[in-house]
Write a protein that holds these residues in place. Structure first.
Motif, PDB file in Angstrom:
ATOM      1  N   VAL A 115       0.914  -1.381  -0.029  1.00 12.02           N
ATOM      2  CA  VAL A 115       0.110   0.053   0.075  1.00 12.02           C
ATOM      3  C   VAL A 115       0.814   1.118   0.023  1.00 12.02           C
ATOM      4  CG1 VAL A 115      -1.492   1.390   1.506  1.00 12.02           C
ATOM      5  CG2 VAL A 115      -2.065  -1.068   1.114  1.00 12.02           C
ATOM      6  N   PRO A 116       0.881   2.228  -0.956  1.00  9.88           N
ATOM      7  CA  PRO A 116       1.406   3.296  -0.883  1.00  9.88           C
ATOM      8  C   PRO A 116       1.039   4.333   0.068  1.00  9.88           C
ATOM      9  CG  PRO A 116       0.019   3.371  -2.602  1.00  9.88           C
ATOM     10  CD  PRO A 116      -0.226   2.266  -1.948  1.00  9.88           C
ATOM     11  N   MET A 117       2.097   5.124   0.931  1.00 13.30           N
ATOM     12  CA  MET A 117       1.396   6.113   1.828  1.00 13.30           C
ATOM     13  C   MET A 117       0.659   7.148   0.888  1.00 13.30           C
ATOM     14  SD  MET A 117       1.299   7.437   4.807  1.00 13.30           S
ATOM     15  CE  MET A 117       2.694   6.693   5.582  1.00 13.30           C
ATOM     16  N   PRO A 118      -0.612   7.209   1.349  1.00 16.40           N
ATOM     17  CA  PRO A 118      -1.188   8.208   0.469  1.00 16.40           C
ATOM     18  C   PRO A 118      -1.202   9.660   0.804  1.00 16.40           C
ATOM     19  CG  PRO A 118      -2.791   7.176   2.337  1.00 16.40           C
ATOM     20  CD  PRO A 118      -1.309   6.945   2.505  1.00 16.40           C
ATOM     21  N   LEU A 119      -1.535  10.471  -0.180  1.00 18.61           N
ATOM     22  CA  LEU A 119      -1.169  12.127  -0.599  1.00 18.61           C
ATOM     23  C   LEU A 119      -2.609  12.620  -0.216  1.00 18.61           C
ATOM     24  CD1 LEU A 119       1.139  13.460  -3.002  1.00 18.61           C
ATOM     25  CD2 LEU A 119       1.506  13.445  -0.438  1.00 18.61           C
ATOM     26  N   ALA A 120      -2.859  13.753   0.558  1.00 18.53           N
ATOM     27  CA  ALA A 120      -4.135  14.232   0.451  1.00 18.53           C
ATOM     28  C   ALA A 120      -4.347  14.985  -0.859  1.00 18.53           C
ATOM     29  CB  ALA A 120      -4.263  15.416   1.241  1.00 18.53           C
ATOM     30  N   ALA A 121      -5.739  14.975  -1.310  1.00 17.27           N
ATOM     31  CA  ALA A 121      -6.081  15.313  -2.686  1.00 17.27           C
ATOM     32  C   ALA A 121      -5.418  16.739  -3.113  1.00 17.27           C
ATOM     33  CB  ALA A 121      -7.687  15.420  -2.715  1.00 17.27           C
ATOM     34  N   ALA A 125      -2.811  17.257  -6.301  1.00 17.87           N
ATOM     35  CA  ALA A 125      -2.894  18.068  -7.228  1.00 17.87           C
ATOM     36  C   ALA A 125      -1.669  19.110  -7.528  1.00 17.87           C
ATOM     37  CB  ALA A 125      -4.304  19.000  -7.109  1.00 17.87           C
ATOM     38  N   GLU A 126      -1.422  19.491  -6.513  1.00 15.98           N
ATOM     39  CA  GLU A 126      -0.210  20.607  -6.447  1.00 15.98           C
ATOM     40  C   GLU A 126       0.958  19.644  -7.224  1.00 15.98           C
ATOM     41  OE1 GLU A 126       2.180  21.746  -2.587  1.00 15.98           O
ATOM     42  OE2 GLU A 126      -0.142  22.376  -2.372  1.00 15.98           O
ATOM     43  N   ARG A 127       1.544  18.540  -6.643  1.00 19.00           N
ATOM     44  CA  ARG A 127       2.471  17.790  -7.194  1.00 19.00           C
ATOM     45  C   ARG A 127       2.254  17.112  -8.314  1.00 19.00           C
ATOM     46  NH1 ARG A 127       5.051  14.867  -2.321  1.00 19.00           N
ATOM     47  NH2 ARG A 127       5.116  17.134  -1.568  1.00 19.00           N
ATOM     48  N   GLY A 128       1.051  16.677  -8.484  1.00 19.30           N
ATOM     49  CA  GLY A 128       0.699  15.903 -10.030  1.00 19.30           C
ATOM     50  C   GLY A 128       1.004  14.212 -10.083  1.00 19.30           C
ATOM     51  N   PHE A 129       1.602  13.976  -8.945  1.00 18.84           N
ATOM     52  CA  PHE A 129       1.838  12.413  -8.547  1.00 18.84           C
ATOM     53  C   PHE A 129       2.066  12.352  -7.031  1.00 18.84           C
ATOM     54  CE2 PHE A 129       6.550  12.201  -7.836  1.00 18.84           C
ATOM     55  CZ  PHE A 129       6.881  13.461  -8.147  1.00 18.84           C
ATOM     56  N   ASN A 130       2.038  11.031  -6.819  1.00 20.06           N
ATOM     57  CA  ASN A 130       2.214  10.557  -5.201  1.00 20.06           C
ATOM     58  C   ASN A 130       3.630   9.966  -5.465  1.00 20.06           C
ATOM     59  OD1 ASN A 130       2.373   9.286  -3.009  1.00 20.06           O
ATOM     60  ND2 ASN A 130       0.450   8.430  -2.979  1.00 20.06           N
ATOM     61  N   GLN A 131       4.381  10.617  -4.782  1.00 21.61           N
ATOM     62  CA  GLN A 131       5.895  10.026  -4.888  1.00 21.61           C
ATOM     63  C   GLN A 131       5.926   8.533  -4.372  1.00 21.61           C
ATOM     64  OE1 GLN A 131       5.080  12.386  -2.894  1.00 21.61           O
ATOM     65  NE2 GLN A 131       5.711  11.935  -0.621  1.00 21.61           N
ATOM     66  N   ALA A 151      -5.930   1.649  -1.899  1.00 24.68           N
ATOM     67  CA  ALA A 151      -6.553   0.889  -0.678  1.00 24.68           C
ATOM     68  C   ALA A 151      -6.775   1.926   0.421  1.00 24.68           C
ATOM     69  CB  ALA A 151      -5.486  -0.058   0.072  1.00 24.68           C
ATOM     70  N   CYS A 152      -5.774   3.030   0.509  1.00 24.62           N
ATOM     71  CA  CYS A 152      -6.087   3.940   1.726  1.00 24.62           C
ATOM     72  C   CYS A 152      -6.106   5.556   1.106  1.00 24.62           C
ATOM     73  CB  CYS A 152      -5.086   4.009   2.583  1.00 24.62           C
ATOM     74  SG  CYS A 152      -4.649   2.221   3.252  1.00 24.62           S
ATOM     75  N   ARG A 153      -6.712   6.396   1.908  1.00 30.07           N
ATOM     76  CA  ARG A 153      -6.804   7.856   1.579  1.00 30.07           C
ATOM     77  C   ARG A 153      -6.429   8.510   2.883  1.00 30.07           C
ATOM     78  NH1 ARG A 153     -12.327   8.994   0.826  1.00 30.07           N
ATOM     79  NH2 ARG A 153     -12.794   7.069   1.943  1.00 30.07           N
ATOM     80  N   LYS A 154      -5.799   9.807   2.300  1.00 27.23           N
ATOM     81  CA  LYS A 154      -5.405  10.650   3.379  1.00 27.23           C
ATOM     82  C   LYS A 154      -6.704  11.819   3.407  1.00 27.23           C
ATOM     83  CE  LYS A 154      -1.741  13.371   5.432  1.00 27.23           C
ATOM     84  NZ  LYS A 154      -0.724  14.007   5.266  1.00 27.23           N
ATOM     85  N   VAL A 155      -7.428  11.946   4.128  1.00 23.50           N
ATOM     86  CA  VAL A 155      -8.560  12.647   4.088  1.00 23.50           C
ATOM     87  C   VAL A 155      -8.461  13.983   4.898  1.00 23.50           C
ATOM     88  CG1 VAL A 155     -10.406  10.610   4.012  1.00 23.50           C
ATOM     89  CG2 VAL A 155      -9.565  11.619   6.034  1.00 23.50           C
ATOM     90  N   VAL A 156      -7.246  14.105   5.492  1.00 25.39           N
ATOM     91  CA  VAL A 156      -7.182  15.616   6.167  1.00 25.39           C
ATOM     92  C   VAL A 156      -5.971  16.155   5.574  1.00 25.39           C
ATOM     93  CG1 VAL A 156      -6.742  16.720   8.578  1.00 25.39           C
ATOM     94  CG2 VAL A 156      -8.298  14.803   8.405  1.00 25.39           C
ATOM     95  N   GLU A 157      -5.930  17.406   5.137  1.00 24.84           N
ATOM     96  CA  GLU A 157      -4.895  18.030   4.687  1.00 24.84           C
ATOM     97  C   GLU A 157      -4.068  18.477   5.903  1.00 24.84           C
ATOM     98  OE1 GLU A 157      -3.077  18.758   1.259  1.00 24.84           O
ATOM     99  OE2 GLU A 157      -5.142  19.168   0.694  1.00 24.84           O
ATOM    100  N   ARG A 175      -6.099  10.753  13.026  1.00 24.92           N
ATOM    101  CA  ARG A 175      -7.354  10.575  11.996  1.00 24.92           C
ATOM    102  C   ARG A 175      -7.283  11.305  10.755  1.00 24.92           C
ATOM    103  NH1 ARG A 175      -9.676   9.316  16.640  1.00 24.92           N
ATOM    104  NH2 ARG A 175      -9.424  10.702  18.306  1.00 24.92           N
ATOM    105  N   ALA A 176      -6.032  11.201   9.944  1.00 18.15           N
ATOM    106  CA  ALA A 176      -5.833  11.864   8.783  1.00 18.15           C
ATOM    107  C   ALA A 176      -6.101  10.530   7.543  1.00 18.15           C
ATOM    108  CB  ALA A 176      -4.350  12.153   8.476  1.00 18.15           C
ATOM    109  N   PHE A 177      -6.215   9.492   8.110  1.00 17.12           N
ATOM    110  CA  PHE A 177      -6.250   8.259   7.016  1.00 17.12           C
ATOM    111  C   PHE A 177      -7.790   7.625   7.052  1.00 17.12           C
ATOM    112  CE2 PHE A 177      -1.763   8.766   7.843  1.00 17.12           C
ATOM    113  CZ  PHE A 177      -1.406   9.273   6.753  1.00 17.12           C
TER     114      PHE A 177
END
Ligand SMILES: [Zn+2]
Ligand SMILES: [Zn+2]
Length: 227
Positions: A115-121, A125-131, A151-157, A175-177
């Motif tokens: 599972v990749p460490m998720p980035l917040a939306a 958008a700013e970076r263009g990709f999840n490293q 699998a996972c989302r980061k829901v808190v910026e 509670r960010a994920f």
């Protein structure tokens, strides 16, 4: 014509990403590869910080984290830090291959899914990709372990961890994920580029374990060492 050109390009030596020397097909020449800051062999079996004695450090014994262990080929020092920064902020997406290949070489195989460490939306958008995702793709291919990109989302910026004092970092990610995949009974490896305090990994590991994952490993390219 494009096909012929791509064959011709694949036969040309690739310049080393660090020194520019021509080095075959590997992106990194032998001498530069040898210069990369490898993590010390004597390290905590859980958090991967260097240790002078024992198998697990005092901090991990006192307060065991939700992740069981960290695998990392490098410490976050020059020139690897420059490589990761160029990859993340300089749009050098091709470096994912170097970083992911090095990570795959130290990754254990006792894992069911990656599972990749998720980035917040907003950050995405700013970076263009999840490293972390681009590195995870390389690791998944090299290890033949299935990748679950969503699998996972980061829901808190959250503010960038680097901007915060170490103690504030755990609070920052609480509670960010959210994890949507059914990971009950699965051994999960979370892939990320850099591990600093482990607060972010620990929070995601907490959510994964709560969702039923039987074990969570952190697979990171580089471990930051405390000064
Ligand atoms: Zn070189
Ligand atoms: Zn430790």
């Amino acid at each position: 014509m494009g096909f012929l050109r791509s064959i011709a390009r694949s036969l040309l030596p690739i310049p080393c990403v660090l020194c520019g020397a021509e080095c075959g097909q590997t992106q990194l020449c032998g001498p530069c590869d040898a210069e990369l800051p490898r993590l010390a062999a004597r390290r905590c079996a859980v958090c991967a910080l260097p240790l002078s004695s024992g198998a697990v450090c005092g901090a991990c014994l006192d307060r065991p984290p939700f992740y069981t262990r960290v695998a990392a080929p490098f410490s976050y020092r020059y020139p690897l830090d420059a490589l990761i920064q160029a990859y993340k902020y300089g749009g050098r997406l091709a470096y994912a291959r170097i970083l992911g290949t090095a990570l795959a070489a130290v990754a254990t195989r006792d894992v069911d899914v990656i599972v990749p460490m998720p980035l917040a939306a907003g950050r995405l958008a700013e970076r263009g990709f999840n490293q972390a995702l681009e590195i995870a793709r390389v690791v998944a291919t090299a290890t033949a372990i299935p990748l679950l990109p969503l699998a996972c989302r980061k829901v808190v910026e959250t503010p960038p961890q680097a901007a915060l004092p170490w103690k504030a970092r755990a609070r920052n990610v609480r509670r960010a994920f959210v994890c949507d995949a059914d990971l009950r009974g699965k051994r999960v490896a979370v892939v990320d580029d850099v591990l600093t305090t482990g607060a972010t990994l620990n929070e995601l590991a907490r959510v994964l374990r709560k969702g039923g994952a039987s074990a969570v490993a952190g697979w990171v390219v580089a471990r930051t060492l405390p000064r």
